[in-house]
Enzyme design. Sequence first.
Site: not given
Length: 418
Positions: A239, A274-276, A312, A316, A342, A371
Amino acid sequence: MDFFHYKNGKLFCEDKGIAEIAELIGTPFYIYSHATLTHHYRVFSDAFKDKAKIICYAAKANSNIAILRVLASLGAGADIVSGGELFRSLEAGIPASKIVYSGVGKTPTEIEYALQADILMFNVESLQELDAINTIAGSMGKVARVAMRVNPDVDPQTHPKISTGLKENKFGVDIKEAPAYYQRAQQLDNVEIVGISCHIGSQLTKIAPFVDALKRIKALMEKLEGWGIDIKYLDLGGGLGITYKDEEPPSPASYAREILSVIDSSKTTLIFEPGRVLVGNAGVLVTRVLYTKENHGKKFVVVDAGMNDLIRPSFYESYHKIQPVYVGTGKTVVADVVGPICETGDYLARQREIADVQQGDLLAVMSSGAYGFTMSSNYNSRGRAAEVLVAGKKAHLIRKREKYQDLIKLERIPKQIV
Ligand SMILES: *Cc1c(COP(=O)(O)O)cnc(C)c1O
């Protein structure tokens, strides 16, 4: 921090000119910097130096097996949310003993696969899932290591689509009910309680929600230990946010300081997911300007990457910096940067001041390593982009661009209907 920089007016990834790659393989493509990825992993790992910990990289942020392999070589484990991610992680050489499995909808087949692989633990998100794991483990003559994923009900103060730790979210089990779940788990023959886990959301830019969550988890942990339940692993999820625009997220070092001030890490092994923060700023999406146009005085830059490549911004409302690959005149315009899909929602930026690019120019959509590719699709029958990993002067193609044949390779026209 990243290794994307300008040299003589040209954008480089480490020591490789980005335009050079575009000429070679076409656009759009994702390009990742090995040095940036390594740097971010080390910074995170060093923040918890000398502490018993496992850094289980959240594979869903970027699951290319080359990226997983780089992280594996640095000592990372994986946080997976599907059988597919387990498969990728094992293929990439991540040891099963460092894999934790999260997610509200693990299927029986996936549970069996994870038990067969002998992963470190399941982060269980419901009572029915706990029972399913117990039953499946029993039928295989195995004992499943489990942690309950607890929902601490704290507001992570991030975008609603990436909040997971509020009581109205689908994730985890209510912290108030968690003790009862642990009691239930204690009665089951084929599960062994080894931990507690929690993950409250993504792109957090404040430290307080992490600390609030941890304090609640700690109280639960003490209660369970009072009952003789040994919590070997405390999984604090992922996070930690990154800078896309002007956010000032806590550094891994200050995050670590706060965490370690609450928890005595000498008794449990800490797990992080942890990712991001590891991959976000290590990747860029490179796209070419197809056309520029004006409707009612509004400028549009139409590029060859769309929401199928990077969802994204439309999903988001995320901000990604957009930089020219050649610096050019330095003149700027305010325009919408849109893709070929489209859908009105198909944009990478809106009303954005960007370099005054012309047809044929290249643009770099920054901070797209997390992501980005993993959320891409074939919508509008567009082949998914190529992926390139750069280390120093060397560029490696780590995923080929999808071709037309790839789009239909799993499809069949039944004989009976034609
Ligand atoms: C998505 C996810 C993560 C990673 O989140 P980041 O914000 O990318 O660090 C970690 N754990 C779980 C359970 C997740 O679903």
